[in-house]
Design a protein around this motif. Sequence first.
Motif, short mmCIF file in Angstrom:
data_model
loop_
_atom_site.label_atom_id
_atom_site.label_comp_id
_atom_site.label_asym_id
_atom_site.label_seq_id
_atom_site.Cartn_x
_atom_site.Cartn_y
_atom_site.Cartn_z
N LEU A 59 0.82 -1.21 0.00
CA LEU A 59 0.00 0.00 0.00
C LEU A 59 0.86 1.26 0.00
N LYS A 60 1.97 1.23 0.72
CA LYS A 60 2.87 2.38 0.74
C LYS A 60 3.46 2.62 -0.64
N GLU A 61 3.86 1.55 -1.33
CA GLU A 61 4.41 1.68 -2.67
C GLU A 61 3.36 2.25 -3.63
N ASP A 62 2.13 1.74 -3.53
CA ASP A 62 1.06 2.24 -4.38
C ASP A 62 0.79 3.72 -4.11
N ASN A 63 0.81 4.10 -2.84
CA ASN A 63 0.58 5.49 -2.47
C ASN A 63 1.67 6.39 -3.05
N GLU A 64 2.93 5.97 -2.97
CA GLU A 64 4.02 6.75 -3.53
C GLU A 64 3.88 6.90 -5.04
N ARG A 65 3.48 5.81 -5.70
CA ARG A 65 3.29 5.84 -7.16
C ARG A 65 2.18 6.82 -7.53
N LEU A 66 1.08 6.78 -6.78
CA LEU A 66 -0.02 7.68 -7.06
C LEU A 66 0.35 9.14 -6.80
N LYS A 67 1.14 9.39 -5.79
CA LYS A 67 1.60 10.76 -5.51
C LYS A 67 2.45 11.28 -6.65
N ARG A 68 3.34 10.42 -7.19
CA ARG A 68 4.17 10.84 -8.33
C ARG A 68 3.29 11.14 -9.55
N MET A 69 2.29 10.28 -9.78
CA MET A 69 1.39 10.49 -10.91
C MET A 69 0.65 11.82 -10.76
N PHE A 70 0.18 12.10 -9.55
CA PHE A 70 -0.54 13.35 -9.30
C PHE A 70 0.37 14.54 -9.55
N ALA A 71 1.61 14.46 -9.11
CA ALA A 71 2.55 15.56 -9.30
C ALA A 71 2.80 15.80 -10.79
N GLU A 72 2.96 14.75 -11.56
CA GLU A 72 3.19 14.89 -12.99
C GLU A 72 1.98 15.52 -13.69
N ILE A 73 0.78 15.06 -13.32
CA ILE A 73 -0.43 15.59 -13.94
C ILE A 73 -0.62 17.05 -13.54
N SER A 74 -0.30 17.39 -12.31
CA SER A 74 -0.42 18.79 -11.86
C SER A 74 0.52 19.69 -12.65
N LEU A 75 1.75 19.22 -12.90
CA LEU A 75 2.69 20.01 -13.70
C LEU A 75 2.18 20.20 -15.13
N GLU A 76 1.64 19.13 -15.70
CA GLU A 76 1.07 19.23 -17.05
C GLU A 76 -0.07 20.23 -17.08
N ASN A 77 -0.92 20.16 -16.08
CA ASN A 77 -2.07 21.06 -16.00
C ASN A 77 -1.61 22.51 -15.91
N GLU A 78 -0.62 22.78 -15.08
CA GLU A 78 -0.12 24.15 -14.94
C GLU A 78 0.48 24.64 -16.25
N SER A 79 1.22 23.78 -16.94
CA SER A 79 1.83 24.21 -18.21
C SER A 79 0.76 24.47 -19.26
N LEU A 80 -0.29 23.66 -19.28
CA LEU A 80 -1.38 23.89 -20.24
C LEU A 80 -2.12 25.18 -19.93
N LYS A 81 -2.33 25.48 -18.65
CA LYS A 81 -2.97 26.74 -18.27
C LYS A 81 -2.11 27.92 -18.71
N ALA A 82 -0.81 27.80 -18.55
CA ALA A 82 0.09 28.89 -18.96
C ALA A 82 0.04 29.10 -20.47
N GLN A 83 -0.02 28.02 -21.23
CA GLN A 83 -0.14 28.12 -22.68
C GLN A 83 -1.44 28.79 -23.10
N LEU A 84 -2.52 28.44 -22.40
CA LEU A 84 -3.81 29.05 -22.72
C LEU A 84 -3.81 30.55 -22.43
N LYS A 85 -3.13 30.95 -21.34
CA LYS A 85 -3.07 32.38 -21.01
C LYS A 85 -2.28 33.15 -22.06
N LYS A 86 -1.25 32.51 -22.64
CA LYS A 86 -0.44 33.17 -23.67
C LYS A 86 -1.26 33.39 -24.94
N ARG A 87 -2.18 32.48 -25.22
CA ARG A 87 -3.00 32.60 -26.43
C ARG A 87 -4.00 33.76 -26.31
N ASP A 88 -4.45 34.02 -25.12
CA ASP A 88 -5.47 35.07 -24.92
C ASP A 88 -4.91 36.43 -25.02
#
Length: 88
Positions: A59-88
Motif C-alpha cells: 500500500l505504501k508503494e502504491d501510495n508513492e506511485r499515485l503521488k508521483r502520478m498526481f505531481a506529474e499531472i499537476s505540472l502538465e495542467n499548470e503548463s497547459l494553463k500557462a499556454q492558454l493564457k499566452k493565447r489570450d
Amino acid sequence: MIRRRFSEFEIHKILQQYEEGASVQDIIEEHGISQATFYNWRAKYGRISSNDILKLNKLKEDNERLKRMFAEISLENESLKAQLKKRD
C-alpha cells in the motif's frame, strides 16, 4: 552505538524471536538496540502479522506511485494553463 533503521519486516522477525522464548537482553545485545526501543516495537508491531506487513508495504508503494502520478499531472495542467493564457 551505530544508529540503524530497521524495516518493519526485520522488526517483526526480532519480535518473533522474543515470542519463541529468547530473552529481551539477548535480543537487544544481538541487534544493537535499546531496551526501550524493543518495548516500543513490541507495543507498536506486536499484534501485526507478517502478511499484514507485506500488505502495508504494498500500500505504501502504491501510495508513492499515485503521488508521483498526481505531481506529474499537476505540472502538465499548470503548463497547459500557462499556454492558454499566452493565447489570450
